[in-house]
Each structure stands twice: as structure tokens, then as C-alpha cells.
Design a protein around this motif. Structure first.
Motif, PDB file in Angstrom:
ATOM      1  N   GLU A 163      20.888  87.288  11.271  1.00 57.05           N
ATOM      2  CA  GLU A 163      21.048  87.265  12.723  1.00 57.05           C
ATOM      3  C   GLU A 163      22.498  87.002  13.127  1.00 57.05           C
ATOM      4  OE1 GLU A 163      19.920  82.574  13.651  1.00 57.05           O
ATOM      5  OE2 GLU A 163      18.433  84.146  14.042  1.00 57.05           O
ATOM      6  N   ARG A 213      19.777  88.603  20.329  1.00 64.42           N
ATOM      7  CA  ARG A 213      18.405  88.503  20.840  1.00 64.42           C
ATOM      8  C   ARG A 213      18.251  89.236  22.170  1.00 64.42           C
ATOM      9  NH1 ARG A 213      16.598  85.653  24.798  1.00 64.42           N
ATOM     10  NH2 ARG A 213      18.362  84.212  24.837  1.00 64.42           N
ATOM     11  N   LYS A 265      15.748  92.103  21.388  1.00 62.21           N
ATOM     12  CA  LYS A 265      14.423  91.669  21.816  1.00 62.21           C
ATOM     13  C   LYS A 265      14.200  91.879  23.311  1.00 62.21           C
ATOM     14  CE  LYS A 265      11.200  87.762  21.541  1.00 62.21           C
ATOM     15  NZ  LYS A 265      11.022  86.339  21.089  1.00 62.21           N
TER      16      LYS A 265
END
Length: 236
Positions: free
Chosen positions: A53, A193, A197
Motif C-alpha cells: 500500500e 485508498r 477504493k
């Protein structure tokens, strides 16, 4: 020295980066192995997959999703700071950024300015351009240039005053200089993120533009100039 620079000759910028793919498993086996080797000493007891990440900070394993730029314009005593962004497909945004440099910031007097730009933004952009087989614009092509010929300004470097063991984040520097914080929503660790996402590129653009404005504000403070008022900032 910096007080003698013409503010209209400086292109202020910031970039936002994310891992090349959303998940480690989406990398091909060779790239997975290379990531394990590359991150070995940084991740300690964390697995390569869990550490992935953070891959966005390496140009070999990440990609740029936004470049925000800002520049000053003066009409008499009236000062404006114009901000715009290139975002989305990396190849396209790099081409657009390069076109801006070539058309408006390609003369010897022109300079690029970022916070920690010499260590991150400038080399990252150059590496990603080369990965995409793009010819580097002169402002990013440092091959053969002497240190005093490099057309880059770095607000972190300026703040160090020769103290090369010191690192001061953009958030900290804006705080101590009395500049409105650009970190009032997300921070760099959350960009991946939000991109993969939440799929909210507009939120990333806003964040990136705030950082670009903050870089310009810091530069003004280092010169002893008044910082920008909200009414002087124009998003285009």
C-alpha cells in the motif's frame, strides 16, 4: 537571492501518487519478486503484500494520478495565483504537463518549485515520463547540468539553510509559518485508498491543489512577502 526572482517565472507544483495496481496480487510474478527485494529493508517484519500500500512513493512501482500547478500573474499591483490540475490517465496527464512547460515555462529564466521536489516530485515525474517513453522537457532533463544550472527550487531545501540532516513536512512548515494548513481533509497516506477504493479523483485533486497553494505560500513567507488571500487564488 530568492527576493530577486520574478514570481511570474516560477511554476509551483505538487504531485499525488498511488501504487501501480490496487492489490499486490495484480502484479505479475516478476514484479512481485522485485517489490519484495526493493522493500526488504523498509518493511522489517511486514510482508511484501501488506507493505504494498506504500508502493506509490517509488516511481518503479507507483504512478502519478494528479499534478497540480500554480503560477502568479500581476496586473499592476493586483496579484493573482492561478491553479489548475492534470489528473486521470497517467500518460495523458504527463503529456499535458509537459505541454504546459514547453509552451509557457521553457525559457532559461523559468523555474519549477515544489516542497521536497528535488528528492521526490521532480525525479518521480522524470522517471515516469521515461517509463512511458517520453522525451524529457529541458526543465526535467538534468543530464550534464551543473548544480547551479538546475532550474529547480525546493521549499524544503530553502528552509534547511544548509542543515541537511533536517526534514520538515509541508504540514509542519505551514503551521510554524502561520499559513492555513492544506492537510484539512486527507493526507498522503490516504491517497491510494481514495483513488482505488473510493474512486474519488476529485477529492485528490482538491488535496493536491491545496498543497500547491501551500508551497507558494511558504515561498512568499521565505521572501518576506505577504501570503495570498483567498480572493487572490483562482482555480482554472
Amino acid at each position: 537571492m530568492i527576493n530577486k526572482l520574478n514570481l511570474e517565472d516560477i511554476l509551483f507544483l505538487d504531485i499525488e501518487t498511488v501504487p501501480e495496481t490496487h492489490h499486490f496480487s495484480e502484479l505479475d510474478p516478476t514484479k512481485q519478486e522485485l517489490w519484495e527485494l526493493k522493500s526488504k529493508y523498509q518493511r522489517a517484519d511486514i510482508s511484501a503484500e501488506e507493505f504494498y500500500e506504500r508502493a506509490g512513493i517509488w516511481a518503479e512501482f507507483g504512478k502519478i494520478v494528479c499534478i497540480s500547478v500554480g503560477y502568479f500573474k500581476f496586473q499592476g499591483d493586483v496579484r493573482t495565483f492561478r491553479v489548475t490540475s492534470f489528473y486521470g490517465d497517467e500518460f495523458t496527464l504527463l503529456q499535458d504537463f509537459k505541454s504546459l512547460i514547453l509552451s509557457h515555462f521553457n525559457q532559461p529564466k523559468h523555474l519549477l518549485c515544489a516542497h521536497n521536489g528535488k528528492e521526490f516530485d521532480f525525479p518521480y515525474i522524470a522517471r515516469r515520463m521515461i517509463i512511458h517513453a517520453m522525451e524529457l522537457p529541458n526543465k526535467l532533463n538534468l543530464f550534464g547540468k551543473k548544480p547551479w544550472e538546475v532550474p529547480h527550487l525546493d521549499t524544503l531545501d530553502l528552509w534547511k539553510f544548509g542543515d541537511y540532516k533536517n526534514y520538515t513536512s509541508l504540514k509542519l512548515l505551514t503551521n510554524v509559518l502561520g499559513i492555513p494548513s492544506p492537510k484539512d481533509d486527507i493526507d498522503g497516506s490516504e491517497v491510494g485508498r481514495v483513488y482505488y477504493k473510493d474512486k474519488d479523483i476529485n477529492r485528490i485533486v482538491v488535496y493536491c491543489e491545496k498543497d500547491t497553494i501551500a508551497v507558494a505560500q511558504i515561498f512568499l513567507r521565505l521572501r518576506g512577502d505577504s501570503i495570498l488571500e483567498d480572493s487572490e487564488i483562482k482555480h482554472i
